[in-house]
Scaffold this motif. Structure first.
Motif, PDB file in Angstrom:
ATOM      1  N   PHE A 132       0.850  -1.200   0.000  1.00  0.00           N
ATOM      2  CA  PHE A 132       0.000   0.000   0.000  1.00  0.00           C
ATOM      3  C   PHE A 132       0.878   1.239   0.000  1.00  0.00           C
ATOM      4  N   ASP A 133       0.280   2.370  -0.378  1.00  0.00           N
ATOM      5  CA  ASP A 133       0.967   3.660  -0.304  1.00  0.00           C
ATOM      6  C   ASP A 133       0.696   4.268   1.066  1.00  0.00           C
ATOM      7  N   PRO A 134       1.723   4.417   1.887  1.00  0.00           N
ATOM      8  CA  PRO A 134       1.500   4.969   3.226  1.00  0.00           C
ATOM      9  C   PRO A 134       1.102   6.438   3.183  1.00  0.00           C
ATOM     10  N   LEU A 135       0.274   6.830   4.128  1.00  0.00           N
ATOM     11  CA  LEU A 135      -0.077   8.234   4.260  1.00  0.00           C
ATOM     12  C   LEU A 135       1.109   8.994   4.851  1.00  0.00           C
ATOM     13  N   PRO A 136       1.221  10.288   4.530  1.00  0.00           N
ATOM     14  CA  PRO A 136       2.281  11.081   5.157  1.00  0.00           C
ATOM     15  C   PRO A 136       2.202  10.958   6.676  1.00  0.00           C
ATOM     16  N   GLN A 137       3.301  10.585   7.283  1.00  0.00           N
ATOM     17  CA  GLN A 137       3.347  10.382   8.734  1.00  0.00           C
ATOM     18  C   GLN A 137       4.645  10.984   9.254  1.00  0.00           C
ATOM     19  N   ILE A 138       4.533  11.811  10.262  1.00  0.00           N
ATOM     20  CA  ILE A 138       5.702  12.493  10.825  1.00  0.00           C
ATOM     21  C   ILE A 138       5.767  12.220  12.320  1.00  0.00           C
ATOM     22  N   LEU A 139       6.945  11.822  12.779  1.00  0.00           N
ATOM     23  CA  LEU A 139       7.180  11.569  14.199  1.00  0.00           C
ATOM     24  C   LEU A 139       8.357  12.418  14.651  1.00  0.00           C
ATOM     25  N   LYS A 140       8.159  13.191  15.710  1.00  0.00           N
ATOM     26  CA  LYS A 140       9.235  13.978  16.291  1.00  0.00           C
ATOM     27  C   LYS A 140       9.288  13.739  17.794  1.00  0.00           C
ATOM     28  N   ASN A 141      10.493  13.844  18.335  1.00  0.00           N
ATOM     29  CA  ASN A 141      10.712  13.620  19.758  1.00  0.00           C
ATOM     30  C   ASN A 141      11.137  14.915  20.437  1.00  0.00           C
ATOM     31  N   VAL A 142      10.618  15.126  21.635  1.00  0.00           N
ATOM     32  CA  VAL A 142      11.007  16.286  22.438  1.00  0.00           C
ATOM     33  C   VAL A 142      11.504  15.775  23.783  1.00  0.00           C
ATOM     34  N   ARG A 143      12.766  16.059  24.088  1.00  0.00           N
ATOM     35  CA  ARG A 143      13.344  15.605  25.355  1.00  0.00           C
ATOM     36  C   ARG A 143      12.968  16.567  26.476  1.00  0.00           C
ATOM     37  N   PHE A 144      12.789  16.003  27.663  1.00  0.00           N
ATOM     38  CA  PHE A 144      12.438  16.826  28.821  1.00  0.00           C
ATOM     39  C   PHE A 144      13.211  16.349  30.042  1.00  0.00           C
ATOM     40  N   ALA A 145      13.206  17.140  31.076  1.00  0.00           N
ATOM     41  CA  ALA A 145      13.938  16.807  32.294  1.00  0.00           C
ATOM     42  C   ALA A 145      13.273  15.637  33.005  1.00  0.00           C
ATOM     43  N   ALA A 146      14.069  14.677  33.461  1.00  0.00           N
ATOM     44  CA  ALA A 146      13.538  13.512  34.167  1.00  0.00           C
ATOM     45  C   ALA A 146      12.762  13.951  35.405  1.00  0.00           C
ATOM     46  N   GLY A 147      11.661  13.254  35.675  1.00  0.00           N
ATOM     47  CA  GLY A 147      10.839  13.573  36.838  1.00  0.00           C
ATOM     48  C   GLY A 147       9.746  14.573  36.551  1.00  0.00           C
ATOM     49  N   PHE A 148       9.745  15.150  35.340  1.00  0.00           N
ATOM     50  CA  PHE A 148       8.741  16.140  34.942  1.00  0.00           C
ATOM     51  C   PHE A 148       7.975  15.608  33.743  1.00  0.00           C
ATOM     52  N   THR A 149       6.675  15.746  33.739  1.00  0.00           N
ATOM     53  CA  THR A 149       5.854  15.244  32.636  1.00  0.00           C
ATOM     54  C   THR A 149       5.138  16.395  31.946  1.00  0.00           C
ATOM     55  N   PRO A 150       5.640  16.863  30.799  1.00  0.00           N
ATOM     56  CA  PRO A 150       5.024  17.998  30.100  1.00  0.00           C
ATOM     57  C   PRO A 150       3.573  17.761  29.704  1.00  0.00           C
ATOM     58  N   LEU A 151       3.187  16.505  29.495  1.00  0.00           N
ATOM     59  CA  LEU A 151       1.813  16.237  29.048  1.00  0.00           C
ATOM     60  C   LEU A 151       0.772  16.573  30.114  1.00  0.00           C
ATOM     61  N   ASP A 152       1.225  16.771  31.358  1.00  0.00           N
ATOM     62  CA  ASP A 152       0.288  17.151  32.421  1.00  0.00           C
ATOM     63  C   ASP A 152       0.005  18.644  32.429  1.00  0.00           C
ATOM     64  N   ASP A 153       0.773  19.417  31.674  1.00  0.00           N
ATOM     65  CA  ASP A 153       0.611  20.868  31.668  1.00  0.00           C
ATOM     66  C   ASP A 153      -0.653  21.280  30.909  1.00  0.00           C
ATOM     67  N   ALA A 154      -1.360  22.235  31.445  1.00  0.00           N
ATOM     68  CA  ALA A 154      -2.644  22.660  30.875  1.00  0.00           C
ATOM     69  C   ALA A 154      -2.484  23.251  29.477  1.00  0.00           C
ATOM     70  N   THR A 155      -1.398  24.005  29.246  1.00  0.00           N
ATOM     71  CA  THR A 155      -1.222  24.618  27.921  1.00  0.00           C
ATOM     72  C   THR A 155      -0.944  23.563  26.855  1.00  0.00           C
ATOM     73  N   VAL A 156      -0.215  22.505  27.224  1.00  0.00           N
ATOM     74  CA  VAL A 156       0.039  21.406  26.283  1.00  0.00           C
ATOM     75  C   VAL A 156      -1.263  20.670  25.992  1.00  0.00           C
ATOM     76  N   GLN A 157      -2.039  20.402  27.013  1.00  0.00           N
ATOM     77  CA  GLN A 157      -3.313  19.714  26.825  1.00  0.00           C
ATOM     78  C   GLN A 157      -4.264  20.530  25.946  1.00  0.00           C
TER      79      GLN A 157
END
Length: 447
Positions: A367-392
């Motif tokens: 099959f022809d795959p759809l455009p798919q992009i994956l990027k990684n963002v490193r963060f300081a251990a012990g902190f979870t950016p996904l819990d931040d209200a602005t990210v959500q």
């Protein structure tokens, strides 16, 4: 209950830095051994490893831990992860251990555990082992300390098993194959199995020195393989990772074929011959939407799970599927193995090409795959950016904009302090925009 040491695939980290130290490895051996000592029979654990320099240290430390709680240890040396799972069941062992950090650089290492059935441990088992690590497992009386022995024919046993999965009515006679073993655990067994099945084998990544595993070779670095396949005029190339549970293929034109295309090839081929179970396959949320559409067009379904081959396997076992895996090349064929097996999956791909009598570039382009992009963002251990209200808030806005015209997958890595942001859709420009928007939001709070 959350796990403290175990991640997506066992315990992993930089060696000689907690938790990947000799002391911790011994404690894991003691805790896992104590947890799996059930009944009054003589208990046994199989320990394999890849080719990292630190494997010697961790192997010895775990041997000390297991024998201290009364478990006998069978050492099989450098072997693929799926081989350890297979040997655990064939040797009637109570536990299996693979010392490997898979596709990571040599400075990392990890500990993967298998139960007596050859399957990776459940979350509950891992939590129980973690409790024993922190509370100190009970040591065996002096007369009941375990023994350790090395099994010299383990490679031959696995080669025989792998060859038995290739259809007896087919042959690899005269087919030139370039195999890249990543200077890892399969550096001996993969070329040998292919040669014994009749293939003309060109092997690269087969000179491990303890420091060069996954270094410019293997499934995560296929450029050298692509060049070699074309230069040799080979029918295809096979790339394994450091512990050989992952497979990437290169066609005769030197183009990389990922796990999604490989799963589609196997599933559709098995379906045509009445071998596919579950009327589809199981993959993770990272698999391309093009795979899902292709399967649907062929009357097959796609069940998605969280990232991690253990979750794929759990879904396969629960719902009766026999094909599953990840886009990265972990392919589980449960008719043959209890975990991803790069060599066994490669043999099934070779079988499909042999049956079709057409070039790999035609057979494997499902099959022809759809455009798919994956990027990684490193963060300081012990902190979870996904819990931040602005990210959500940014995530919610992007999901509303996509509105069924694409997919957005955002997750915290289970092995390192990284947020992975993936999006796909029919419009590549829109996909790039939404990924960058989420990454910017994560960076803003992670800085």
């Amino acid at each position: 209950m959350a796990r403290k040491y175990f991640g997506t695939d066992g315990i992993r980290g930089a060696t000689n830095i907690f938790p990947m130290t000799a002391e911790m490895a011994m404690k894991v051996g003691m805790a896992a051994g104590a947890h799996f000592r059930r009944g009054d029979h003589r208990h046994r654990v199989v320990i394999g490893k890849d080719t990292r320099l630190s494997g010697y240290m961790l192997e010895n430390a775990m041997t000390a831990g297991f024998t201290a709680v009364g478990m006998d240890v069978v050492l099989v040396g450098p072997m693929p992860t799926p081989a350890v799972a297979m040997l655990t069941t064939s040797m009637r062992a109570d536990l299996g251990v693979m010392i490997s950090a898979s596709h990571n650089p040599f400075a990392d290492n990890g500990i993967k555990l298998f139960g007596p059935d050859g399957y990776k441990l459940s979350d509950a088992d891992e939590v129980a082992i973690e409790t024993l690590i922190e509370s100190d497992a009970q040591l065996a009386p002096s007369a009941e300390i375990g023994r350790a022995r090395r099994v010299e024919d383990a490679r031959g046993r696995y080669i025989h098993f792998a060859k038995s999965t290739f259809p007896t009515d087919l042959s690899l006679d005269g087919i030139k194959i370039v195999v890249d073993c990543a200077n890892g655990a399969a550096y001996h067994v993969a070329p040998s199995a292919l040669w014994e099945l009749g293939a003309e084998v060109v092997a690269i990544g087969v000179t491990p020195n303890g420091l060069n595993i996954n270094d410019g070779v293997g499934s995560t670095a296929p450029d050298q393989l692509c060049e070699r396949v074309v230069a040799e005029g080979a029918a295809l190339g096979i790339a394994l990772d450091g512990d050989a549970d992952r497979l990437i293929v290169v066609d005769e034109k030197g183009r990389v074929v990922d796990g999604d295309q490989l799963m589609a090839t196997i599933a559709c081929g098995w379906s045509r011959r009445g071998l596919l179970k579950g009327d589809g396959l199981v993959a993770t949320v990272m698999s391309n939407l093009g795979l899902e559409r292709h399967l649907s067009a062929n009357g097959l379904g796609l069940q998605r799970t969280s990232v991690g081959d253990r979750y794929v396997l759990e879904k396969m076992r629960a719902d009766g599927f026999n094909v599953g895996g990840e886009q990265s090349g972990h392919i589980i064929l449960s008719d043959y193995a209890t975990t991803g097996d790069g060599l066994v999956a490669a043999l099934q791909i070779l079988a499909e090409i042999a049956r079709a009598g057409r070039p790999a570039s035609e057979v494997l382009h499902q099959f022809d795959p759809l455009p798919q992009i994956l990027k990684n963002v490193r963060f300081a251990a012990g902190f979870t950016p996904l819990d931040d209200a602005t990210v959500q808030e940014a995530i919610a806005e992007v999901e509303a904009e996509l509105d069924g015209n694409g997919r957005l997958v955002i997750r915290k890595s289970g092995t390192e302090p990284v947020i992975r942001v993936m999006a796909e859709g029919d419009d590549r420009g829109e996909v790039e925009r939404v990924v960058d928007r989420i990454c910017d939001a994560v960076r803003a709070v992670a800085a």
